[in-house]
Every structure is written in C-alpha cells, then in structure tokens.
Design a protein around this motif. Structure first.
Motif, mmCIF file in Angstrom:
data_model
loop_
_atom_site.group_PDB
_atom_site.id
_atom_site.type_symbol
_atom_site.label_atom_id
_atom_site.label_comp_id
_atom_site.label_asym_id
_atom_site.label_seq_id
_atom_site.Cartn_x
_atom_site.Cartn_y
_atom_site.Cartn_z
ATOM 1 N N TRP A 70 0.645 -1.265 -0.062
ATOM 2 C CA TRP A 70 -0.003 -0.068 0.221
ATOM 3 C C TRP A 70 0.693 1.299 -0.026
ATOM 4 N N ILE A 71 0.240 2.074 -0.810
ATOM 5 C CA ILE A 71 1.141 3.541 -0.861
ATOM 6 C C ILE A 71 0.193 4.496 -0.309
ATOM 7 N N PRO A 90 3.624 14.465 -7.445
ATOM 8 C CA PRO A 90 4.457 15.497 -7.714
ATOM 9 C C PRO A 90 6.190 14.935 -7.477
ATOM 10 N N ASN A 91 6.943 15.450 -8.023
ATOM 11 C CA ASN A 91 8.293 15.002 -7.856
ATOM 12 C C ASN A 91 8.938 15.525 -6.597
ATOM 13 N N ASN A 92 8.223 16.352 -5.692
ATOM 14 C CA ASN A 92 8.748 17.093 -4.445
ATOM 15 C C ASN A 92 8.267 16.314 -3.371
ATOM 16 N N VAL A 93 7.269 15.214 -3.698
ATOM 17 C CA VAL A 93 6.388 14.753 -2.572
ATOM 18 C C VAL A 93 6.968 13.232 -2.393
ATOM 19 N N PRO A 94 7.453 13.165 -1.147
ATOM 20 C CA PRO A 94 8.055 11.446 -1.005
ATOM 21 C C PRO A 94 6.924 10.520 -1.194
ATOM 22 N N ILE A 95 7.396 9.197 -1.689
ATOM 23 C CA ILE A 95 6.729 8.245 -1.791
ATOM 24 C C ILE A 95 6.431 7.476 -0.672
ATOM 25 N N LYS A 96 5.279 7.310 -0.143
ATOM 26 C CA LYS A 96 5.243 6.306 1.191
ATOM 27 C C LYS A 96 4.663 4.918 1.126
ATOM 28 N N LYS A 99 4.222 -1.871 3.863
ATOM 29 C CA LYS A 99 4.309 -3.509 3.660
ATOM 30 C C LYS A 99 3.671 -4.183 4.949
ATOM 31 N N ASN A 100 3.192 -5.272 4.619
ATOM 32 C CA ASN A 100 3.012 -6.279 5.675
ATOM 33 C C ASN A 100 4.044 -7.376 5.916
ATOM 34 N N LEU A 101 4.962 -7.408 5.295
ATOM 35 C CA LEU A 101 6.117 -8.134 5.499
ATOM 36 C C LEU A 101 7.325 -7.556 5.451
ATOM 37 N N CYS A 102 8.413 -8.154 6.223
ATOM 38 C CA CYS A 102 9.832 -7.462 6.085
ATOM 39 C C CYS A 102 10.355 -7.283 4.698
ATOM 40 N N ILE A 103 10.778 -6.153 4.202
ATOM 41 C CA ILE A 103 11.254 -5.947 3.026
ATOM 42 C C ILE A 103 12.562 -6.890 2.517
ATOM 43 N N CYS A 104 12.547 -7.376 1.402
ATOM 44 C CA CYS A 104 13.555 -8.309 1.141
ATOM 45 C C CYS A 104 14.675 -7.826 0.363
ATOM 46 N N GLY A 105 15.799 -8.350 0.480
ATOM 47 C CA GLY A 105 17.215 -7.658 0.100
ATOM 48 C C GLY A 105 17.001 -7.353 -1.304
ATOM 49 N N SER A 115 15.668 5.328 -5.871
ATOM 50 C CA SER A 115 15.528 6.781 -5.310
ATOM 51 C C SER A 115 16.570 7.244 -5.875
ATOM 52 N N LYS A 116 17.852 6.806 -6.011
ATOM 53 C CA LYS A 116 18.947 7.361 -6.875
ATOM 54 C C LYS A 116 18.524 8.003 -8.174
ATOM 55 N N VAL A 117 18.099 7.112 -8.958
ATOM 56 C CA VAL A 117 17.911 7.388 -10.417
ATOM 57 C C VAL A 117 16.871 8.487 -10.515
ATOM 58 N N VAL A 118 15.626 8.368 -10.029
ATOM 59 C CA VAL A 118 14.511 9.234 -10.024
ATOM 60 C C VAL A 118 14.641 10.491 -9.060
ATOM 61 N N GLN A 119 15.542 10.379 -8.011
ATOM 62 C CA GLN A 119 15.810 11.771 -7.349
ATOM 63 C C GLN A 119 14.724 12.045 -6.414
ATOM 64 N N ARG A 120 14.011 10.824 -5.883
ATOM 65 C CA ARG A 120 13.101 10.906 -5.182
ATOM 66 C C ARG A 120 13.157 10.411 -3.642
ATOM 67 N N ASP A 121 12.517 10.871 -2.743
ATOM 68 C CA ASP A 121 12.584 10.089 -1.432
ATOM 69 C C ASP A 121 11.712 9.050 -1.328
ATOM 70 N N ILE A 122 11.723 7.973 -0.872
ATOM 71 C CA ILE A 122 10.909 6.843 -0.690
ATOM 72 C C ILE A 122 10.879 6.199 0.682
ATOM 73 N N ILE A 123 9.854 6.561 1.424
ATOM 74 C CA ILE A 123 9.706 5.989 2.830
ATOM 75 C C ILE A 123 8.839 4.563 2.729
ATOM 76 N N VAL A 124 9.595 3.455 3.375
ATOM 77 C CA VAL A 124 8.914 2.201 3.177
ATOM 78 C C VAL A 124 8.690 1.899 4.843
ATOM 79 N N ARG A 125 7.521 1.413 5.195
ATOM 80 C CA ARG A 125 7.256 0.962 6.485
ATOM 81 C C ARG A 125 7.189 -0.509 6.498
ATOM 82 N N ASP A 126 7.717 -1.484 6.992
ATOM 83 C CA ASP A 126 7.422 -2.883 6.889
ATOM 84 C C ASP A 126 7.119 -3.268 8.170
#
Length: 144
Positions: A70-71, A90-96, A99-105, A115-126
């Motif tokens: 879910w985002i 929008p490019n200036n808004v972080p993506i949140k 996840k209901n499981l632990c993020i895999c490697g 996050s590096k290629v698109v220059q965006r902040d991405i916040i993941v809650r697992d």
C-alpha cells in the motif's frame, strides 16, 4: 521476529529454524514467521522444504497479493505499489509505502537504486521498521 531475522543475518540457520518452528506453534497464523522460515530453508538449500512451507501458507490462506504494497499519495490515495507512485505524484512529494512483511534484500536494493535514479525520497514501513531511501542510500544502513 527480531531474533529470527538476526539468526538469518548472522548465519545461525539451525537456531533460526528451531525458533521459527516454535513461533509457528505459538502463533500459527503469523505470516512473517513462515516467510522468514522459508528464507532460512532457502539459505540452507532445502528447496523441497521451502515449497512445503509456501504450500502450507497457501493452505492456511496466509499471504498477500504478489507485488502489492500500500502507498499513500498526496490526498490519502492508496493503491497497489508499482510505477503508480512514481508516475502520478509530484516530484517534490516523497513516496510512502506500507508493507505487511519485512522488505527483502532484492526490493531493498531496487528501491535504493530507484531513489537515486529518479531523485525521490521513498519511505517504506514494513512489519519491523521504517526505511527512508534518499539518493541511493537507506536510513537503516543496509542492516535490517
């Protein structure tokens, strides 16, 4: 769950296997335990056991839609995480992402790259913690 994940991270696969089986006895409907146990078995090369665990998860109807997390968008939109968050916000808004499981490697590394290629902040809650990806780096220091 933290102890079980630590067993995997530190190569204590036998201890992790015993711990996971005990946790399944105590909480048989907790999907995270099955996922971590299948990771332990895969690391040990026990592929028949991995298939057995995944079959048991299907039998118990545990799990989630493959590839879906879910985002949150700018106006409390929610949906299945794919390129939607990157393309329709929008490019200036972080993506949140939640996840209901632990993020895999693999996902962890992929999100760092995105996050590096698109220059965006991405916040993941697992199911264990928050990960804040920015400029190809994660706040967990690659230790999750």
């Amino acid at each position: 769950m933290s102890l079980l994940s630590s067993c995997i991270n530190h190569g204590q696969l036998d201890l992790g296997r015993k711990l996971a089986k005990k946790m399944i006895e105590l909480e048989p409907a907790r999907v995270e335990t099955y996922v971590l146990l299948s990771n332990i078995l895969a690391a040990s090369g026990e592929w028949d056991e991995v298939r057995s665990i995944r079959g048991k998860m299907k039998t118990l109807d545990l799990g989630k839609d493959v590839g879906c997390s879910w985002i949150e968008g700018t106006q409390q939109e929610t949906g299945c995480f794919n390129l939607f968050g990157l393309l329709n916000s929008p490019n200036n808004v972080p993506i949140k992402v939640c996840k209901n499981l632990c993020i895999c490697g693999d996902c962890h590394n992929a999100i760092k790259l995105v996050s590096k290629v698109v220059q965006r902040d991405i916040i993941v809650r697992d199911n264990k913690r928050f990960h804040h990806f920015k400029n190809g780096l994660c706040s967990c220091g690659d230790y999750w």
